[in-house]
Design a protein around this motif. Structure first.
Motif, short mmCIF file in Angstrom:
data_model
loop_
_atom_site.label_atom_id
_atom_site.label_comp_id
_atom_site.label_asym_id
_atom_site.label_seq_id
_atom_site.Cartn_x
_atom_site.Cartn_y
_atom_site.Cartn_z
N UNK A 278 -8.11 6.49 -2.19
CA UNK A 278 -9.13 5.67 -2.85
C UNK A 278 -8.56 4.42 -3.49
N UNK A 279 -7.30 4.48 -3.96
CA UNK A 279 -6.71 3.29 -4.58
C UNK A 279 -6.37 2.22 -3.55
N UNK B 193 0.82 -1.21 0.00
CA UNK B 193 0.00 0.00 0.00
C UNK B 193 0.86 1.26 0.00
N UNK B 194 2.01 1.21 0.64
CA UNK B 194 2.94 2.34 0.61
C UNK B 194 3.45 2.57 -0.81
N UNK B 195 3.82 1.48 -1.48
CA UNK B 195 4.33 1.57 -2.85
C UNK B 195 3.26 2.11 -3.79
N UNK B 196 2.04 1.58 -3.67
CA UNK B 196 0.95 2.05 -4.52
C UNK B 196 0.66 3.52 -4.27
N UNK C 128 2.39 8.06 2.65
CA UNK C 128 1.68 8.28 3.92
C UNK C 128 0.18 8.08 3.74
N UNK C 129 -0.36 8.68 2.69
CA UNK C 129 -1.80 8.55 2.43
C UNK C 129 -2.18 7.09 2.19
N UNK C 130 -1.28 6.33 1.56
CA UNK C 130 -1.57 4.93 1.26
C UNK C 130 -1.68 4.06 2.50
N UNK C 131 -1.15 4.53 3.62
CA UNK C 131 -1.23 3.75 4.87
C UNK C 131 -2.39 4.16 5.76
N UNK C 132 -2.93 5.35 5.54
CA UNK C 132 -3.94 5.90 6.44
C UNK C 132 -5.18 5.00 6.61
#
Length: 332
Positions: free
Chosen positions: A98-99, A6-9, A32-36
């Motif tokens: 959202x992703x 999720x961090x990579x994405x 950061x947003x990918x982990x929230x």
């Protein structure tokens, strides 16, 4: 999916949105947003097991969450970063947020993407950790980070990473369909009447697939590898739902059954009842194994209040499963 994926994405999405404007800061904030959305796991520290399971991948994994919080995070970042474009930061956070649930929707647990609607999307085409998805993606992200923000190579490397990961994710649907066909054909050959069938990839790969098959009084669990040369065999597990007795009417029990989508068995050991969530299978490839990935003690106090206590898994369980999986992937 796992946190690294999720961090990579999120980082790759951040690069797409604002990479030209802010360089590696877009990757940082995207990561950061990918982990929230996964911060909902902390609910387990403040509530009971069943409620925590219901919360997991709920509101924080929804369209609504992304719509509400993207502009909030965007405003906060625009207040102290040199790049002051509120709209740009908001778009970065929206797409990175959202992703996350869009990817999680491909796993067995799925997501409540349309929360508050009681609908969980679970395509079950990829395991929560899949090196074939993550590692190429990560390599191209690292290459991206070492390019100047205005470099064409930066766009190229990030684009390749996104294309490879998305293509692989799309390909898992084809693999799932092929595996499902094999299971259905074998059930037909064996003349087994069944109510429904549910398939998913096994841990860390999309070569070996698992199937849960519901019959009138039992569940059949089977595995199929694309390298198999022998017919598929199924292990039979009695439902034993009647062991719940009056507990079947308990609110927590009903909620747990809904969470596991009805795929569960009840076992009794030392005069204690255990709830086994079949969606994630067993931790062993041995026949008739009762070592389920998610197994809960049904604890009933003197006031008939029910609690589900997850049974701990040991490091030995994981090592044995990895060893068994590797042997099974190579075919029967």
């Amino acid at each position: 999916m796992d946190s690294l994926t999720q961090i990579v994405l999120g980082a790759a999405i951040g690069e797409v949105v604002l990479g030209k404007k802010v360089g590696n800061k877009a990757i940082l904030y995207g990561a950061i947003a990918g982990t929230i959305p996964d911060l909902d796991v902390f609910a387990s520290h403040f509530t009971d097991t069943v409620s925590a399971l219901a919360i997991h991948r709920g509101f924080t994994h929804s369209i609504l969450f992304s719509v509400i919080f993207a502009p909030i995070f965007g405003w906060i970042i625009s207040r102290y970063e040199k790049y002051k474009n509120f709209k740009g930061w908001s778009w970065l956070f929206f797409w990175a947020l959202i992703t996350h649930p869009m990817l999680d929707a491909h796993t067995t647990w799925g997501t409540q993407f349309f929360w508050p609607l009681d609908l969980r999307l679970a395509f079950k085409t990829i395991f929560v950790i899949d090196p074939l998805y993550t590692l190429p993606f990560l390599i191209f992200l690292i290459l991206t980070m070492f390019q100047k923000r205005t470099s064409e190579k930066r766009r190229l490397y990030n684009g390749i990473g996104l294309t490879l990961s998305t293509t692989y994710l799309a390909f898992t649907f084809i693999l799932k369909d092929l595996a499902l066909t094999q299971f259905e054909d074998e059930l037909l050959v064996k003349n087994i009447n069944y109510k429904q069938i549910d398939t998913r990839p096994s841990a860390l790969n999309t070569i070996l697939w698992n199937a849960n098959v519901e019959t009138e009084n039992t569940y059949l669990l089977g595995t199929y590898s694309f390298l198999d040369t022998q017919p598929i065999t199924f292990e039979t597990y009695p439902k034993n739902h009647e062991l719940l007795g009056d507990l079947i009417h308990n609110k927590k029990v009903k909620q747990m059954i809904a969470i596991s989508e009805g795929w569960y068995t009840i076992t009794r050991s030392n005069n204690k009842l255990y709830y086994n969530d079949l969606r994630f299978g067993v931790l062993s490839m041995e026949p008739k194994s009762q070592n389920f990935v998610f197994k809960y003690l049904i604890d009933v106090d003197a006031s008939r209040n029910v609690d589900f206590i997850e049974q701990e898994k040991t490091q030995r369980d994981g090592k044995k499963l990895m060893s068994d999986l590797w042997k099974r992937i190579k075919g029967n």
